[in-house]
Enzyme design. Structure first.
Site: not given
Length: 541
Positions: A74, A107-108, A409
């Site tokens: 994550d 988020t990546t 998530d």
């Protein structure tokens, strides 16, 4: 004819002139050096987590300062634990955290996208385009990209459970727990639908969904529990009950132990009669407290964790057991609000205000043992608030922690759909579509704007390129094939990571919320603009 006399310059004046020219040159050169330094530092962070993108992305093992180990793919978790010193690189860490707050997923992607935009900006700066013009051009391109995303998005209804399940499954597919997505996705969707009213609500408070982690069993044993689950266990050391039917639940914030003075005082007792008196007073004080609790009709007592003195002692536990009151201690301060909302009880700070109207009511409170761990389950709650409890099980703490992050998530993905009720396909399809359409728009622009639009269009292709790289495919041939298919009007064609081919993402059920993609583009562009506008780094005193 007049003669012209030439005077040779003195040796001292030549270096002085060249030094002043160098100083001027260095001052002009400094902003460029600072920008390139910032871009290099930020790119290093983006490259560090680029391999974690997508279902076939790699995991990172992080050793914290306390020698704890975190295993995750994550983006927000990896960057939060990374020791980043450069101020520009720290902006990318904050960018990932901002995406985590806004959308919860992607988020990546947001950091990888920002890194790619910085590479594009660097090329434009080397061509001699002014940083302000680059920043402005990127801003207009981002606005256009969001419009394209909204144009290709699919509107949904929250009553359509099938679409919600597909979105949750797509989010879980890139996590360690991807093989359990068929178990976790329905749990995620049902827990959100339990706490929202689809017709009215435009947001979800994820604090109303509680995940209780227990070691033992496998992730397959994870379940959504009706009612409330407590991590703590019932105190049975003094012979107290561990199962109560028709429960009246009280939550106290005072202690069932003898009072202590504020300062450390020592009392010297030199007489047995005085010692007996102290013990008798203590006994009478505790008995009075327990009787008042019983008088209000309470038969399940939750006791908040105390720092200053023991929350309960053996004598008070003995009295509670005699009066058939089930006691559960060590309730954390941050759990109070959730427990009150779930059970309908109110926290009681003083025994004199312990009245029946502050108690919660439930059909059954019992301590159960499953897969080697004990939990207290409260079911059949009357006047219950909109809350959900998930019991998560796993073989070890690392698996549990990563599974909890994955569930968070997936919950955020469903929250995004409640906020903005539209979906886009995944697998790099929207990015290729944006790239193609922006290239068309770039042809209608003039001057630097056209160059910036074209650079933005090329930079956004980093997502399908990285997906192909991480899957072990040839990025050039895959992206070229995608461009060709999209040019022929196949808008939902993307990279099928599992089969290693290009296919229709809508048929493969690879879909994600529109909000995840739009916020990734907006936030990454904003960060890149901010970095481009920095021309000096100054140290403060």
């Amino acid at each position: 004819m007049a003669s012209v006399a030439t005077v040779a310059p003195s040796k001292a004046s030549v270096p002085a002139a060249s030094n002043s020219q160098n100083a001027t040159y260095n001052q002009k050169d400094k902003p460029t050096q600072v920008r390139l330094s910032n871009i290099t530092a930020a790119k290093a962070v983006a490259d560090a987590i680029r391999t974690s993108l997508g279902p076939r992305g790699m995991d990172k093992m992080i050793e914290t300062g306390k020698k704890e180990v975190v295993i995750s793919n994550d983006g927000a978790t990896i960057l939060k634990h990374m020791s980043v010193l450069h101020p520009a690189a720290r902006m990318l860490v904050d960018l990932s955290a901002a995406q985590d707050v806004e959308a919860g997923d992607g988020t990546t992607s947001v950091v990888v996208l920002a890194g790619s935009l910085l590479v594009a900006a660097e090329k434009l700066l080397k061509k001699g385009i002014h940083p302000t013009q680059v920043a402005e051009g990127f801003q207009h391109a981002a606005v256009e990209a969001v419009k394209i995303l909204e144009d290709i998005s699919i509107p949904i209804n929250l009553d359509d459970r099938e679409f919600l399940l597909k979105s949750a499954t797509t989010s879980l597919s890139s996590k360690v727990v991807s093989q359990y997505s068929s178990v976790l996705a329905p749990i995620v969707v049902d827990s959100v639908l339990r706490i929202v009213n689809p017709a009215v609500d435009t947001n979800v408070d994820l604090n109303d969904i509680r995940v209780v982690k227990k070691i033992g069993g496998t992730i397959d044993d994870t379940e959504l529990v009706p009612g409330l689950v407590l991590n703590q266990t019932a105190i049975t050391s003094a012979g107290g009950p561990s199962r109560i039917e028709k429960a009246k639940i009280g939550l106290i914030q005072f202690q069932l132990s003898p009072p202590k003075p504020d300062m450390d005082n020592q009392i010297v007792v030199n007489d047995y009669r005085q010692m007996d008196r102290i013990l008798k007073e203590e006994r009478a004080y505790l008995l009075n407290l327990v009787k008042k609790i019983k008088k209000a009709g309470c038969n399940v007592l939750l006791i908040q964790k105390s720092i200053l003195r023991d929350a309960v002692n053996s004598l008070s536990l003995h009295f509670l057991a005699k009066l058939k009151i089930m006691a559960i201690k060590e309730i954390e301060r941050d759990e109070i609000e959730f427990i009150c909302k779930a059970t309908g009880c109110k926290p009681i700070a003083d025994v004199d205000s312990f009245t029946e109207d502050k108690l919660g009511t439930a059909d059954l409170v019992e301590e159960t043992d499953s897969n080697g761990s004990r939990i207290v389950q409260i079911s059949g709650i009357k006047n219950a608030g909109k809350t959900a409890s998930i019991i998560m099980r796993g073989a070890n703490q690392y698996v549990l922690d990563e599974a909890e992050r994955s569930i968070h998530d997936a919950l955020c993905v469903i929250r995004c759909l409640v906020k903005k009720r539209a979906l886009v396909v995944g697998g790099g399809a929207p990015e290729i579509e944006i790239s193609q359409r922006l290239s068309e728009v770039a042809k209608t622009q003039v001057g630097f704007q056209a160059i910036c639009f074209q650079s933005f269009a090329e930079a956004i292709e980093v997502i399908p390129t990285t997906l192909a790289e991480n899957t072990g495919l040839s990025p050039i041939s895959i992206v070229t094939e995608l461009r060709n298919r999209h040019a022929n009007g196949e808008k939902s064609v993307g990279i099928n990571v599992r089969k290693g081919i290009i296919s229709d993402m809508l048929k493969e059920n690879v879909i994600q919320p529109l909000l995840v993609s739009t916020s990734a583009i907006e936030l990454s562009t904003e960060t890149v603009r901010m970095l481009l506008k920095i021309d000096d780094i100054l140290a403060s005193r």
